[in-house]
Scaffold this motif. Structure first.
Motif, PDB file in Angstrom:
ATOM      1  N   CYS A   1      99.166 -37.436 -29.380  1.00 18.17           N
ATOM      2  CA  CYS A   1      98.071 -38.398 -29.453  1.00 18.17           C
ATOM      3  C   CYS A   1      97.319 -38.382 -28.127  1.00 18.17           C
ATOM      4  CB  CYS A   1      98.611 -39.797 -29.747  1.00 18.17           C
ATOM      5  SG  CYS A   1      97.385 -41.099 -29.541  1.00 18.17           S
ATOM      6  N   GLN A   2      96.009 -38.224 -28.203  1.00 12.66           N
ATOM      7  CA  GLN A   2      95.213 -38.103 -26.983  1.00 12.66           C
ATOM      8  C   GLN A   2      94.899 -39.445 -26.341  1.00 12.66           C
ATOM      9  OE1 GLN A   2      94.503 -34.866 -25.616  1.00 12.66           O
ATOM     10  NE2 GLN A   2      96.179 -34.719 -27.090  1.00 12.66           N
ATOM     11  N   ARG A   3      95.382 -40.525 -26.945  1.00  9.81           N
ATOM     12  CA  ARG A   3      95.185 -41.841 -26.345  1.00  9.81           C
ATOM     13  C   ARG A   3      96.421 -42.236 -25.551  1.00  9.81           C
ATOM     14  NH1 ARG A   3      94.665 -45.215 -30.862  1.00  9.81           N
ATOM     15  NH2 ARG A   3      92.536 -44.543 -31.184  1.00  9.81           N
ATOM     16  N   CYS A   4      97.595 -42.102 -26.168  1.00 12.63           N
ATOM     17  CA  CYS A   4      98.828 -42.543 -25.500  1.00 12.63           C
ATOM     18  C   CYS A   4      99.688 -41.365 -25.060  1.00 12.63           C
ATOM     19  CB  CYS A   4      99.631 -43.453 -26.428  1.00 12.63           C
ATOM     20  SG  CYS A   4     100.315 -42.584 -27.858  1.00 12.63           S
ATOM     21  N   MET A   5      99.311 -40.148 -25.398  1.00 18.62           N
ATOM     22  CA  MET A   5     100.049 -38.933 -25.071  1.00 18.62           C
ATOM     23  C   MET A   5     101.444 -38.919 -25.693  1.00 18.62           C
ATOM     24  SD  MET A   5      97.885 -37.186 -23.550  1.00 18.62           S
ATOM     25  CE  MET A   5      96.209 -37.664 -23.216  1.00 18.62           C
ATOM     26  N   GLY A   6     101.627 -39.779 -26.696  1.00 20.74           N
ATOM     27  CA  GLY A   6     102.914 -39.818 -27.380  1.00 20.74           C
ATOM     28  C   GLY A   6     102.914 -38.892 -28.584  1.00 20.74           C
ATOM     29  N   HIS A   7     104.100 -38.734 -29.164  1.00 18.53           N
ATOM     30  CA  HIS A   7     104.219 -37.899 -30.355  1.00 18.53           C
ATOM     31  C   HIS A   7     103.535 -38.563 -31.539  1.00 18.53           C
ATOM     32  CE1 HIS A   7     107.812 -35.234 -29.049  1.00 18.53           C
ATOM     33  NE2 HIS A   7     106.973 -35.446 -28.070  1.00 18.53           N
ATOM     34  N   MET A   8     102.960 -37.765 -32.360  1.00 18.14           N
ATOM     35  CA  MET A   8     102.265 -38.271 -33.525  1.00 18.14           C
ATOM     36  C   MET A   8     102.595 -37.359 -34.699  1.00 18.14           C
ATOM     37  SD  MET A   8      98.181 -38.264 -33.810  1.00 18.14           S
ATOM     38  CE  MET A   8      97.463 -38.035 -35.410  1.00 18.14           C
TER      39      MET A   8
ATOM     40  N   PRO B   1      93.531 -31.068 -36.038  1.00 16.73           N
ATOM     41  CA  PRO B   1      92.491 -31.919 -35.458  1.00 16.73           C
ATOM     42  C   PRO B   1      92.321 -31.609 -33.968  1.00 16.73           C
ATOM     43  CG  PRO B   1      94.481 -33.190 -35.944  1.00 16.73           C
ATOM     44  CD  PRO B   1      94.706 -31.813 -36.486  1.00 16.73           C
ATOM     45  N   PRO B   2      91.078 -31.456 -33.489  1.00 16.64           N
ATOM     46  CA  PRO B   2      90.868 -31.132 -32.075  1.00 16.64           C
ATOM     47  C   PRO B   2      91.219 -32.300 -31.156  1.00 16.64           C
ATOM     48  CG  PRO B   2      88.777 -31.485 -33.186  1.00 16.64           C
ATOM     49  CD  PRO B   2      89.836 -31.534 -34.246  1.00 16.64           C
ATOM     50  N   PHE B   3      91.198 -33.503 -31.670  1.00 18.06           N
ATOM     51  CA  PHE B   3      91.406 -34.680 -30.832  1.00 18.06           C
ATOM     52  C   PHE B   3      92.278 -35.664 -31.608  1.00 18.06           C
ATOM     53  CE2 PHE B   3      90.021 -38.495 -28.436  1.00 18.06           C
ATOM     54  CZ  PHE B   3      90.135 -37.991 -27.151  1.00 18.06           C
ATOM     55  N   PRO B   4      93.580 -35.337 -31.751  1.00 15.76           N
ATOM     56  CA  PRO B   4      94.437 -36.193 -32.585  1.00 15.76           C
ATOM     57  C   PRO B   4      94.637 -37.571 -31.985  1.00 15.76           C
ATOM     58  CG  PRO B   4      95.728 -34.459 -31.524  1.00 15.76           C
ATOM     59  CD  PRO B   4      94.299 -34.192 -31.202  1.00 15.76           C
ATOM     60  N   LEU B   5      94.563 -38.587 -32.801  1.00 16.65           N
ATOM     61  CA  LEU B   5      94.778 -39.964 -32.357  1.00 16.65           C
ATOM     62  C   LEU B   5      95.614 -40.690 -33.400  1.00 16.65           C
ATOM     63  CD1 LEU B   5      91.203 -41.039 -31.189  1.00 16.65           C
ATOM     64  CD2 LEU B   5      93.161 -40.581 -29.721  1.00 16.65           C
ATOM     65  N   HIS B   6      96.599 -41.481 -32.921  1.00 18.86           N
ATOM     66  CA  HIS B   6      97.309 -42.390 -33.815  1.00 18.86           C
ATOM     67  C   HIS B   6      96.306 -43.328 -34.486  1.00 18.86           C
ATOM     68  CE1 HIS B   6     101.059 -41.991 -31.133  1.00 18.86           C
ATOM     69  NE2 HIS B   6     101.459 -41.637 -32.328  1.00 18.86           N
ATOM     70  N   GLU B   7      96.703 -43.874 -35.622  1.00 16.27           N
ATOM     71  CA  GLU B   7      95.968 -45.019 -36.142  1.00 16.27           C
ATOM     72  C   GLU B   7      96.034 -46.110 -35.075  1.00 16.27           C
ATOM     73  OE1 GLU B   7      94.410 -45.230 -39.109  1.00 16.27           O
ATOM     74  OE2 GLU B   7      94.953 -43.150 -39.520  1.00 16.27           O
ATOM     75  N   ARG B   8      94.962 -46.914 -34.953  1.00 18.02           N
ATOM     76  CA  ARG B   8      94.922 -47.936 -33.906  1.00 18.02           C
ATOM     77  C   ARG B   8      96.168 -48.800 -33.881  1.00 18.02           C
ATOM     78  NH1 ARG B   8      89.393 -50.209 -32.312  1.00 18.02           N
ATOM     79  NH2 ARG B   8      88.073 -48.391 -32.520  1.00 18.02           N
ATOM     80  N   ALA B   9      96.579 -49.262 -35.062  1.00 14.76           N
ATOM     81  CA  ALA B   9      97.680 -50.202 -35.127  1.00 14.76           C
ATOM     82  C   ALA B   9      99.003 -49.553 -34.718  1.00 14.76           C
ATOM     83  CB  ALA B   9      97.789 -50.777 -36.542  1.00 14.76           C
ATOM     84  N   GLU B  10      99.068 -48.228 -34.804  1.00 10.90           N
ATOM     85  CA  GLU B  10     100.322 -47.545 -34.501  1.00 10.90           C
ATOM     86  C   GLU B  10     100.366 -46.999 -33.086  1.00 10.90           C
ATOM     87  OE1 GLU B  10     100.514 -44.477 -37.420  1.00 10.90           O
ATOM     88  OE2 GLU B  10     100.550 -45.907 -39.068  1.00 10.90           O
ATOM     89  N   CYS B  11      99.259 -47.100 -32.373  1.00 11.92           N
ATOM     90  CA  CYS B  11      99.212 -46.463 -31.060  1.00 11.92           C
ATOM     91  C   CYS B  11      99.611 -47.463 -29.991  1.00 11.92           C
ATOM     92  CB  CYS B  11      97.813 -45.938 -30.780  1.00 11.92           C
ATOM     93  SG  CYS B  11      97.755 -44.944 -29.289  1.00 11.92           S
ATOM     94  N   PRO B  12     100.644 -47.126 -29.196  1.00 10.62           N
ATOM     95  CA  PRO B  12     101.074 -48.044 -28.143  1.00 10.62           C
ATOM     96  C   PRO B  12      99.993 -48.263 -27.089  1.00 10.62           C
ATOM     97  CG  PRO B  12     102.563 -46.143 -28.323  1.00 10.62           C
ATOM     98  CD  PRO B  12     101.426 -45.910 -29.262  1.00 10.62           C
ATOM     99  N   ALA B  13      99.034 -47.377 -26.990  1.00  7.91           N
ATOM    100  CA  ALA B  13      98.028 -47.473 -25.928  1.00  7.91           C
ATOM    101  C   ALA B  13      96.717 -48.048 -26.438  1.00  7.91           C
ATOM    102  CB  ALA B  13      97.783 -46.102 -25.316  1.00  7.91           C
ATOM    103  N   ASP B  14      96.804 -48.938 -27.411  1.00  6.80           N
ATOM    104  CA  ASP B  14      95.595 -49.473 -28.025  1.00  6.80           C
ATOM    105  C   ASP B  14      94.631 -50.075 -27.005  1.00  6.80           C
ATOM    106  OD1 ASP B  14      94.130 -49.785 -30.334  1.00  6.80           O
ATOM    107  OD2 ASP B  14      94.631 -51.908 -30.448  1.00  6.80           O
ATOM    108  N   GLU B  15      95.206 -50.682 -25.939  1.00  5.02           N
ATOM    109  CA  GLU B  15      94.377 -51.348 -24.929  1.00  5.02           C
ATOM    110  C   GLU B  15      93.392 -50.400 -24.255  1.00  5.02           C
ATOM    111  OE1 GLU B  15      96.048 -54.338 -26.085  1.00  5.02           O
ATOM    112  OE2 GLU B  15      97.612 -53.377 -24.907  1.00  5.02           O
TER     113      GLU B  15
END
Ligand SMILES: [Zn+2]
Length: 184
Positions: free
Chosen positions: A78-85, A136-150
């Protein structure tokens, strides 16, 4: 090399013969065998497979066609939180069989070329190409599932400035304006 199980998709086939016979192939490819794909994702499960269904046929213009669908699990970063997705990649495609670039250029626009030898095609490599295309070139978790939502706003392209959300910063010019006002 171990013998492919009955559920395995053959690696090498004669696609022209299959098209003339109107054949459909269904099977799986171990993702661990697709090295380019393996390198493009964070990890692939040890037993993970890509499920593939391919239909070979001739169209009205007697072009040899393979149309297919595939599905494969993948772990992306995930390109927002760098966590596994965890995600499932799917694709549908229709390719025109060609044996030269010249033939490829004659295909109608809605057909992507699948360049093969005269009597053999590497189906695994073709499927790997299709998998890489749908990554996907820019994978992102769904908002609700991403720890880095902030941190979302920092990554998103700047749209209209938000109003009334954050306390307005003091504008030095407005302070000056106030000073002027009080002088009068
Ligand atoms: Zn995330």
């Amino acid at each position: 090399m171990s013998k492919a199980s009955c559920a395995g998709l053959p690696k090498s086939v004669d696609p022209y013969k299959l098209a003339e016979q109107n054949s459909t192939l269904e099977g799986e490819i171990p993702l661990s065998a697709l090295s380019r794909f393996r390198e493009a994702v964070l990890e692939v499960g040890e037993a993970a497979v890509c499920s593939v269904k391919l239909s070979f046929y001739m169209d009205g213009e007697r072009r040899r066609i393979v149309s297919g669908e595939l599905e494969a699990p993948a772990t992306l970063e995930c390109q927002r939180c760098m966590g596994h997705m965890q995600t499932t990649l799917t694709s549908r495609f229709t390719l025109g069989l060609v044996t030269s670039d010249e033939q490829a250029q004659r295909l109608p626009k809605d057909l992507e070329p699948f360049l093969t030898d005269d009597f053999s095609a590497d189906l695994w490599s073709m499927v790997e190409d299709e998998l890489l295309l749908v990554l996907p070139p820019f994978p992102l978790h769904e908002r609700a599932e991403c720890p880095a939502d902030e941190d979302l706003e920092a990554l998103e392209p700047k749209g209209a400035p938000e109003q009334g959300d954050a306390p307005a910063k003091e504008n030095p010019f407005s302070v000056l304006a106030d000073l002027k006002k009080t002088k009068h």
